[in-house]
Design a protein around this motif. Structure first.
Motif, PDB file in Angstrom:
ATOM      1  N   SER A 117     -25.978  51.435  35.981  1.00 49.50           N
ATOM      2  CA  SER A 117     -24.671  50.873  35.662  1.00 49.50           C
ATOM      3  C   SER A 117     -24.652  50.196  34.309  1.00 49.50           C
ATOM      4  O   SER A 117     -23.623  49.754  33.850  1.00 49.50           O
ATOM      5  CB  SER A 117     -24.277  49.864  36.746  1.00 49.50           C
ATOM      6  OG  SER A 117     -25.221  48.811  36.798  1.00 49.50           O
ATOM      7  N   MET A 166     -19.367  48.076  25.747  1.00 52.50           N
ATOM      8  CA  MET A 166     -18.789  47.442  26.923  1.00 52.50           C
ATOM      9  C   MET A 166     -17.322  47.076  26.705  1.00 52.50           C
ATOM     10  O   MET A 166     -16.930  46.653  25.622  1.00 52.50           O
ATOM     11  CB  MET A 166     -19.573  46.179  27.281  1.00 52.50           C
ATOM     12  CG  MET A 166     -20.872  46.449  28.026  1.00 52.50           C
ATOM     13  SD  MET A 166     -20.577  47.124  29.678  1.00 52.50           S
ATOM     14  CE  MET A 166     -19.844  45.706  30.488  1.00 52.50           C
ATOM     15  N   ILE A 187      -8.015  46.331  31.365  1.00 52.72           N
ATOM     16  CA  ILE A 187      -9.216  45.733  31.937  1.00 52.72           C
ATOM     17  C   ILE A 187      -8.908  44.288  32.323  1.00 52.72           C
ATOM     18  O   ILE A 187      -8.501  43.486  31.482  1.00 52.72           O
ATOM     19  CB  ILE A 187     -10.383  45.789  30.946  1.00 52.72           C
ATOM     20  CG1 ILE A 187     -10.575  47.215  30.408  1.00 52.72           C
ATOM     21  CG2 ILE A 187     -11.660  45.267  31.588  1.00 52.72           C
ATOM     22  CD1 ILE A 187     -10.909  48.230  31.456  1.00 52.72           C
ATOM     23  N   VAL A 224     -14.843  42.171  33.970  1.00 53.66           N
ATOM     24  CA  VAL A 224     -16.067  42.947  33.793  1.00 53.66           C
ATOM     25  C   VAL A 224     -17.169  42.201  34.522  1.00 53.66           C
ATOM     26  O   VAL A 224     -17.460  41.042  34.199  1.00 53.66           O
ATOM     27  CB  VAL A 224     -16.430  43.115  32.304  1.00 53.66           C
ATOM     28  CG1 VAL A 224     -17.724  43.920  32.164  1.00 53.66           C
ATOM     29  CG2 VAL A 224     -15.298  43.783  31.542  1.00 53.66           C
ATOM     30  N   SER A 269     -19.565  46.831  36.546  1.00 51.65           N
ATOM     31  CA  SER A 269     -18.301  47.462  36.917  1.00 51.65           C
ATOM     32  C   SER A 269     -17.149  46.753  36.219  1.00 51.65           C
ATOM     33  O   SER A 269     -17.315  45.662  35.667  1.00 51.65           O
ATOM     34  CB  SER A 269     -18.087  47.415  38.436  1.00 51.65           C
ATOM     35  OG  SER A 269     -19.114  48.107  39.116  1.00 51.65           O
ATOM     36  N   VAL A 270     -15.992  47.392  36.244  1.00 48.48           N
ATOM     37  CA  VAL A 270     -14.784  46.778  35.694  1.00 48.48           C
ATOM     38  C   VAL A 270     -13.711  46.765  36.771  1.00 48.48           C
ATOM     39  O   VAL A 270     -13.634  47.669  37.615  1.00 48.48           O
ATOM     40  CB  VAL A 270     -14.265  47.533  34.447  1.00 48.48           C
ATOM     41  CG1 VAL A 270     -15.266  47.471  33.322  1.00 48.48           C
ATOM     42  CG2 VAL A 270     -13.931  48.985  34.776  1.00 48.48           C
ATOM     43  N   TYR A 330      -9.722  46.904  37.006  1.00 50.62           N
ATOM     44  CA  TYR A 330      -8.662  47.322  36.093  1.00 50.62           C
ATOM     45  C   TYR A 330      -7.381  47.584  36.878  1.00 50.62           C
ATOM     46  O   TYR A 330      -7.394  47.718  38.109  1.00 50.62           O
ATOM     47  CB  TYR A 330      -9.073  48.600  35.345  1.00 50.62           C
ATOM     48  CG  TYR A 330      -9.106  49.831  36.219  1.00 50.62           C
ATOM     49  CD1 TYR A 330      -8.009  50.686  36.301  1.00 50.62           C
ATOM     50  CD2 TYR A 330     -10.235  50.137  36.976  1.00 50.62           C
ATOM     51  CE1 TYR A 330      -8.030  51.807  37.114  1.00 50.62           C
ATOM     52  CE2 TYR A 330     -10.268  51.255  37.797  1.00 50.62           C
ATOM     53  CZ  TYR A 330      -9.168  52.083  37.851  1.00 50.62           C
ATOM     54  OH  TYR A 330      -9.193  53.182  38.655  1.00 50.62           O
ATOM     55  N   SER A 356     -17.118  51.909  37.845  1.00 53.35           N
ATOM     56  CA  SER A 356     -18.377  51.683  37.134  1.00 53.35           C
ATOM     57  C   SER A 356     -18.132  51.665  35.626  1.00 53.35           C
ATOM     58  O   SER A 356     -17.371  52.471  35.093  1.00 53.35           O
ATOM     59  CB  SER A 356     -19.378  52.796  37.480  1.00 53.35           C
ATOM     60  OG  SER A 356     -20.424  52.845  36.547  1.00 53.35           O
ATOM     61  N   SER A 357     -18.787  50.750  34.931  1.00 56.81           N
ATOM     62  CA  SER A 357     -18.641  50.687  33.471  1.00 56.81           C
ATOM     63  C   SER A 357     -19.085  51.984  32.818  1.00 56.81           C
ATOM     64  O   SER A 357     -18.496  52.445  31.837  1.00 56.81           O
ATOM     65  CB  SER A 357     -19.458  49.514  32.914  1.00 56.81           C
ATOM     66  OG  SER A 357     -19.025  48.291  33.449  1.00 56.81           O
ATOM     67  N   LEU A 407     -16.395  54.509  33.167  1.00 60.65           N
ATOM     68  CA  LEU A 407     -15.308  54.180  32.239  1.00 60.65           C
ATOM     69  C   LEU A 407     -15.624  54.691  30.839  1.00 60.65           C
ATOM     70  O   LEU A 407     -14.798  55.364  30.202  1.00 60.65           O
ATOM     71  CB  LEU A 407     -15.089  52.667  32.215  1.00 60.65           C
ATOM     72  CG  LEU A 407     -14.058  52.177  31.178  1.00 60.65           C
ATOM     73  CD1 LEU A 407     -12.645  52.413  31.685  1.00 60.65           C
ATOM     74  CD2 LEU A 407     -14.278  50.714  30.839  1.00 60.65           C
TER      75      LEU A 407
END
Length: 436
Positions: free
Chosen positions: A326, A333, A394, A397, A401-402, A404, A421-422, A425
């Motif tokens: 991740s 980021m 967003i 964070v 993960s984010v 949104y 998941s970042s 994204l």
């Protein structure tokens, strides 16, 4: 650099990583191109005179390299290849990268000098190998001569020459030497001689011959040594890698039955529809079209076509959950409050359904096409500048993960917050400011 910044390759498509690396290297004035495999970025870095060979003192004019990940390069030729991966993303100018390479060579040379001193304390005769950029020592006993190569990372036995025998390269899994374990040269010699058997590379396993049987049996034959197999592709690209929507694919698997070889061939026609054939010495034994979901398995189809006994091979168990890295590099980021965008190209718009495909950061289609109901598509995507875009904002964070929210055509949040998941994204979206 954290480990996650390298394992991100397992999640973000290689094409996207190449685009990020290519843009940065172009900004540094360093041209790159795709290699023969059409996936690896490669190039040549010209130096202005600051880089010198740490052993010979000669000026190194240039160095060929390949890009690893999105922010490192690895030189292909000695002596620069001894440096391992070099970060280029942290530099604003090519001169900064050149200085960094020169400093890395200097640190490497200093580490070799320290290692040579430790080897000499064991009364070993050492020399700097300018080609491999390592400390080389030769340990001679009554029965063997051992070539020992050392670098900043480790000291290893590289080659063994038995007296009166044929030299051999040491197996790569033979452990590195810890010089502090040996109080004298005699201790080292005793250890090396006693470990000769473990240094030999493992002999290839003999081919297994099936026991004789009165009735012929169907047996899959192994792929040729240099064949490109699905297992090799999955190991490199992952089990979740996708084929382009209309890419031509032809899969081959061979079988032996009654001392006769047969070949199964499956040719992709479109989507998940294939045409299969079982080919023998006199031509096709069987041919038909099938959908992937209803196909019972290659061995079963070949057995039925030849009238052979069903091999009854149990299907492999489904793979367990795959650990997904991740971590995303800090400069990629997202941040709370930012708006990210995914652009798509509509391939076919019917009255009921829309077929579309995502685009990369340069606006070129990539990946597999998807289909949505027209009402769902128009509710999710907004048309802008002749294309279609999905906007998200967003909110948070956290932990790779984010959180949104999707934005409607008036750029207002719609629906409940969602989690992604970042790495996913970054693989599919770009910041809105970079999408123009």
């Amino acid at each position: 650099m954290g480990e996650g910044e390298h394992t991100i390759i397992g999640k973000i498509p290689r094409e996207r990583l190449n685009q990020i690396a290519s843009r940065k290297l172009s900004a540094l004035g360093i041209p790159v191109r795709l290699g023969a495999d059409r996936e690896t970025l490669e190039g040549e870095l010209a130096f202005a005179g600051r880089v010198q060979h740490p052993v010979t003192g000669q000026t190194i004019a240039r160095g060929r390299f390949v890009v690893t990940g999105h922010d490192h390069l690895r030189f292909l030729d000695a002596p620069l290849s001894a440096l391992g991966e070099v970060n280029f993303y942290e530099h604003e100018r090519a001169t900064g990268l050149e200085v960094s390479v020169a400093q890395a060579l200097g640190r490497h040379a200093a580490a070799l000098q320290d290692l040579a001193a430790r080897m000499r304390s064991l009364r070993l005769e050492t020399a700097l190998d300018p080609e491999r950029l390592a400390v080389r020592a030769l340990v001679k006993t009554a029965t063997h001569a051992f070539e020992v190569l050392g670098g900043p990372e480790s000291v290893r036995v590289s080659r063994v020459a038995p007296v009166g025998g044929r030299p051999f390269e040491v197996a790569p899994d033979f452990p590195a030497l810890d010089l502090s374990d040996f109080a004298s040269p005699t201790d080292l010699e005793i250890y090396l001689v006693g470990s000769v058997a473990r240094m030999r590379p493992a002999a290839p396993a003999p081919a297994l011959t099936p026991p004789p049987t009165s009735a012929p049996t169907l047996a899959a034959t192994p792929a040729p040594r240099n064949a490109l197999t699905l297992a090799a592709l999955a190991q490199v690209f992952g089990d979740d890698a996708m084929l382009a929507p209309n890419a031509m694919v032809e899969l081959v698997k061979e079988f032996a039955y009654g001392n006769t070889r047969y070949r199964f061939v499956a040719s992709r026609e479109m989507g998940t529809r294939f045409k299969g054939r079982v080919i023998g010495p006199n031509g096709d034994v069987w041919s038909d079209r099938f959908e992937l979901a209803s196909f019972p398995g290659t061995a079963k189809v070949v057995a039925l076509a030849l009238g052979a006994a069903d091999p009854g091979a149990a299907p492999a168990p489904p793979p367990g959950p795959v650990a997904v890295a991740s971590e995303v590099p800090s400069h990629l980021m997202p941040h709370p409050g930012e708006i990210w965008v995914m652009s798509v190209v509509v391939e076919e718009a019917g009255p009921d359904e829309v077929r579309y495909v995502g685009t990369d950061i340069d606006g070129r289609p990539y990946g597999a096409a998807r289909v949505l109901k027209r009402s769902d598509f128009e509710a999710v995507f907004a048309q802008e500048r002749g294309g279609w875009r999905l906007l998200i904002q967003i909110d948070q964070v956290q932990d790779g993960s984010v959180i949104y929210r999707q934005l409607d055509r008036q750029r207002q949040p719609m629906g409940a917050p969602r989690k992604m998941s970042s790495a996913i994204l970054v693989a599919n979206f770009v910041p809105e400011a970079a999408a123009y």
